[in-house]
Design a protein around this motif. Structure first.
Motif, PDB file in Angstrom:
ATOM      1  N   ARG A  73      13.508  -5.218   2.708  1.00 25.93           N
ATOM      2  CA  ARG A  73      12.440  -5.892   2.819  1.00 25.93           C
ATOM      3  C   ARG A  73      12.069  -6.573   4.292  1.00 25.93           C
ATOM      4  O   ARG A  73      11.039  -7.185   4.509  1.00 25.93           O
ATOM      5  CB  ARG A  73      11.733  -6.574   1.816  1.00 25.93           C
TER       6      ARG A  73
ATOM      7  N   TRP B 164      -3.920  -6.926  -3.797  1.00 25.90           N
ATOM      8  CA  TRP B 164      -2.417  -7.422  -4.048  1.00 25.90           C
ATOM      9  C   TRP B 164      -2.212  -9.029  -3.763  1.00 25.90           C
ATOM     10  O   TRP B 164      -1.527  -9.547  -4.734  1.00 25.90           O
ATOM     11  CB  TRP B 164      -1.354  -6.792  -3.198  1.00 25.90           C
TER      12      TRP B 164
ATOM     13  N   THR C 219       5.887  -1.868   3.892  1.00 27.56           N
ATOM     14  CA  THR C 219       7.414  -1.528   4.193  1.00 27.56           C
ATOM     15  C   THR C 219       7.696  -2.102   5.486  1.00 27.56           C
ATOM     16  O   THR C 219       7.024  -2.204   6.468  1.00 27.56           O
ATOM     17  CB  THR C 219       7.692  -0.264   3.921  1.00 27.56           C
TER      18      THR C 219
ATOM     19  N   SER D  59      -4.565  -3.759   4.263  1.00 31.01           N
ATOM     20  CA  SER D  59      -4.029  -4.577   2.932  1.00 31.01           C
ATOM     21  C   SER D  59      -4.732  -5.374   2.594  1.00 31.01           C
ATOM     22  O   SER D  59      -4.543  -6.399   1.619  1.00 31.01           O
ATOM     23  CB  SER D  59      -2.650  -4.915   3.275  1.00 31.01           C
TER      24      SER D  59
ATOM     25  N   SER E  91      -0.142   1.606  -2.063  1.00 25.72           N
ATOM     26  CA  SER E  91       1.283   2.134  -1.399  1.00 25.72           C
ATOM     27  C   SER E  91       2.021   0.709  -1.042  1.00 25.72           C
ATOM     28  O   SER E  91       1.178  -0.108  -0.431  1.00 25.72           O
ATOM     29  CB  SER E  91       1.148   2.836  -0.355  1.00 25.72           C
ATOM     30  N   PRO E  92       3.218   0.697  -1.158  1.00 22.59           N
ATOM     31  CA  PRO E  92       3.903  -0.793  -0.448  1.00 22.59           C
ATOM     32  C   PRO E  92       3.863  -0.827   0.884  1.00 22.59           C
ATOM     33  O   PRO E  92       3.925   0.121   1.372  1.00 22.59           O
ATOM     34  CB  PRO E  92       5.162  -0.612  -1.184  1.00 22.59           C
TER      35      PRO E  92
ATOM     36  N   GLU F 152       7.776  -8.493  -1.811  1.00 21.32           N
ATOM     37  CA  GLU F 152       7.902  -7.331  -2.651  1.00 21.32           C
ATOM     38  C   GLU F 152       6.571  -6.844  -3.061  1.00 21.32           C
ATOM     39  O   GLU F 152       6.510  -5.395  -3.367  1.00 21.32           O
ATOM     40  CB  GLU F 152       8.848  -7.708  -3.827  1.00 21.32           C
ATOM     41  N   GLU F 153       5.502  -7.499  -3.732  1.00 20.68           N
ATOM     42  CA  GLU F 153       4.406  -7.134  -4.080  1.00 20.68           C
ATOM     43  C   GLU F 153       3.307  -6.764  -3.234  1.00 20.68           C
ATOM     44  O   GLU F 153       2.149  -6.213  -3.541  1.00 20.68           O
ATOM     45  CB  GLU F 153       3.843  -8.290  -5.296  1.00 20.68           C
TER      46      GLU F 153
ATOM     47  N   ARG G 123       0.857  -4.914  -0.995  1.00 17.21           N
ATOM     48  CA  ARG G 123       0.307  -3.251  -0.841  1.00 17.21           C
ATOM     49  C   ARG G 123      -0.612  -3.294  -0.111  1.00 17.21           C
ATOM     50  O   ARG G 123      -1.771  -3.909   0.253  1.00 17.21           O
ATOM     51  CB  ARG G 123      -0.185  -3.140  -2.393  1.00 17.21           C
TER      52      ARG G 123
END
Length: 603
Positions: A177, A244, A142, A221, A139-140, A131-132, A134
């Motif tokens: 997710r 992240w 996905t 990322s 931005s996440p 979930e964390e 990034r």
């Protein structure tokens, strides 16, 4: 201060990992797990606080400067167009769903994904994204990004991406997710390969042409972002303070420098001068001659530069002079063997390298995967039985081994054997020049890049001359070398294939038959062998370690016996030198030197 290079025997460590602790019997699996091993179960439990070769107390800060020879004109590392520092960018700025523990042959643990789920037959894989997770812009990450990455890399990326992703028959988003891949053919390694694929931002590539080389840094990322690009000269990365994943156990003690910089130099001599002067602060030494005699400069004598060796448990891999069998000249195995016999490794090693090297005997030597360990056993013979026509007589009865010369540089026994093989293949000496039935001379060109390759090529050319063979060396720059290797535009070329303790899908990229025609693979010799293809498939389908090792040895025997490469040397240690003040953990991983665990003592 602890000794920076405490003696550690990773060769014995490697043998330990091939025993039962690292390879417990795998059980049926269809529940989310924290890690996935190619054979058996992961060695690390879910609650492991950090990787066994990382120090969670490592100091953050400071900088490190590496040096590379050649040039680059792109920072788009995922396509073959342009010249890009592929692994540099891939390792620092981009992440995958899973990541490796380099202290196991091939086991992956969650990175962008918090878990992976796959059935015992590995016909599908479901990754659940953290979930964390990034990208560096906040931005996440996905499921849509994962699916986009698959589609764009499959359709426009490097050949290895397409060869793996085309085995996916369907992909779907699961929940908020999850991403589920279903595979259209048997390949037990595929969940691990997909777990290591780079994940790109779909939004970042909106409206942009993925297939075009560019100096625009793409959004990743990873722990670092590209902060400065000077094409052909330097590439600078800055550690992302908002990364992240900095507190994940799998990352503790890693990615410690605030700045990582790569400087490019025209040749190895210029790079060496940059290191001795302090412009470059870390060096992975590749020259045995320099290691033996070159470290007598002021900074080393004063203690400002330190050095040491890390023992590793990797296979030897294959470093050597590669025959391009797409050329008619090298399609006859007897010709390739004759040319190979002309190389006097013992003389070369003594004269140029102070006896520092050992010769490579086979592709997977120095491991249980190598045919250098002895004759073919029952399991290996069974695998090779349908393909005995691809092997020379006696290839199953002995260990793979390269001929040993008398070290004179002109071993007459070997040269007579070479001449006999050439006569069998239709080549005869006329006035000191070797010619075929059409009267064409035996002449070819070898591509070289750098002083080291030029020296080896020069010595080899002199040896071949005694057989009536003319070999011309042509030195090209890095961009030309990359382009000509991509297009297989050479007679002979130097190359090194680094091989792991868990070979798999990449073997298709290295020696699969399709690579004889498809540009951009690493099948530089042009292998097109049903036996090789079958052994690669056997590797991928093996569920236990014993049949896996048998398939690897059979593959090794086919490649070695068919003389696609004139093997050169390997080293059982990684030789490293650095500016005083850098440190690393006392424990070294099975695979040897890892740059991400180092840190600066006083940043």
């Amino acid at each position: 201060m602890k000794s920076l290079f405490k003696a550690v025997s990773l060769l014995s460590c490697g043998l330990a990992y091939l025993a039962s602790p690292a390879f417990p019997q795998a059980s049926a699996q269809e529940a989310p797990v924290h890690g996935l091993a190619m054979h058996g179960a992961p060695a690390l439990p879910p609650e492991a606080p950090h990787l066994p070769y990382a120090d969670p107390e490592a100091v953050k800060g400071g900088s490190i400067v590496y040096g590379l020879t050649g040039s680059f004109d792109s920072v788009q590392p995922f396509i073959i167009r342009g010249s890009s520092p592929f692994w540099v960018i891939r390792d620092l700025a981009f992440e995958s769903l899973l990541t490796r523990n380099h202290d196991e042959p091939f086991t992956l643990y969650g990175l962008l994904a918090e878990s992976v789920e796959t059935p015992e037959d590995r016909s599908w894989a479901l990754f659940t994204i953290r979930e964390e997770a990034r990208f560096s812009d906040g931005s996440p990450v996905t499921p849509e990004d994962v699916i986009f990455s698959m589609e764009v890399l499959r359709d426009q990326g490097r050949p290895n991406y397409g060869s793996s992703y085309r085995k996916v028959s369907s992909v779907e988003k699961v929940g908020e997710r999850g991403v589920r891949f279903v595979f259209g053919e048997g390949d037990r390694e595929l969940p691990l390969i997909l777990g290591l694929m780079p994940i790109l931002s779909k939004a970042d590539w909106e409206g942009k042409d993925f297939s075009v080389s560019t100096i625009r840094p793409a959004l990743g990322s990873g722990p670092y972002v590209i902060s400065q690009v000077d094409p052909g000269a330097s590439l600078t990365f800055r550690r992302n303070p908002d990364y992240w994943g900095r507190d994940l156990p799998i990352n503790r003690g890693l990615h410690n420098f605030d700045e990582v910089k790569y400087l490019y130099f025209r040749d190895s001599n210029a790079l060496w001068e940059a290191f001795t002067s302090g412009l470059v602060t870390f060096r992975h030494e590749q020259s045995a001659e320099r290691w033996a005699q070159g470290y007598d400069f002021p900074a080393f004598r004063s203690g400002a530069v330190e050095r040491g060796e890390v023992v590793h448990g990797r296979p030897t891999g294959m470093r050597g002079l590669v025959f391009n069998t797409r050329r008619p000249l090298f399609q006859d195995r007897r010709v390739r063997e004759a040319v190979s016999l002309a190389l006097d490794f013992e003389w070369l090693n003594r004269t140029l390298y102070y006896g520092a090297y050992a010769r490579i005997q086979s592709y997977f030597g120095n491991s249980a995967l190598g045919c250098d360990s002895g004759p073919a056993d029952e399991a290996e013979r069974a695998l090779l039985a349908p393909y005995l026509g691809e092997l020379p007589e006696g290839a199953l009865e002995a260990a793979c081994a390269q001929p040993v010369s008398d070290g004179s540089g002109r071993d007459r026994t070997r040269l007579r054997r070479a001449a006999a093989l050439l006569r069998e293949a239709g080549w005869v000496s006329q006035g000191g020049v070797l010619k075929n039935a059409a009267g064409e001379p035996f002449a070819f060109e070898i591509l070289t890049s750098g002083v080291e390759e030029e020296r080896v090529a020069g010595a080899f050319a002199q040896a071949l001359k005694s057989l009536g063979i003319q070999m011309r060396a042509r030195t090209v720059d890095a961009a030309q070398m990359a382009a000509r290797k991509n297009d297989y535009d050479y007679d002979m070329v130097f190359n090194f294939w680094a091989l792991s303790l868990s070979p798999g899908n990449e073997q298709t990229l290295y020696w699969g038959s399709a690579g004889r025609e498809i540009p951009g693979t690493r099948n530089y010799m042009g292998v097109a062998s049903p036996g090789v293809d079958a052994m690669i498939q056997a590797l991928l389908e093996a569920r236990d370690r014993a049949p896996f090792e048998a398939a690897a040895r059979a593959l090794d025997r086919l490649l070695t016996a068919n003389q696609y490469v004139v093997p050169l040397w390997w080293e059982p240690t990684d030789k490293l030198a650095w500016r005083k003040g850098m440190r690393r953990p006392e424990k070294d991983p099975l695979y040897g030197y890892r740059p991400e665990v180092w840190w600066s003592e006083a940043p």
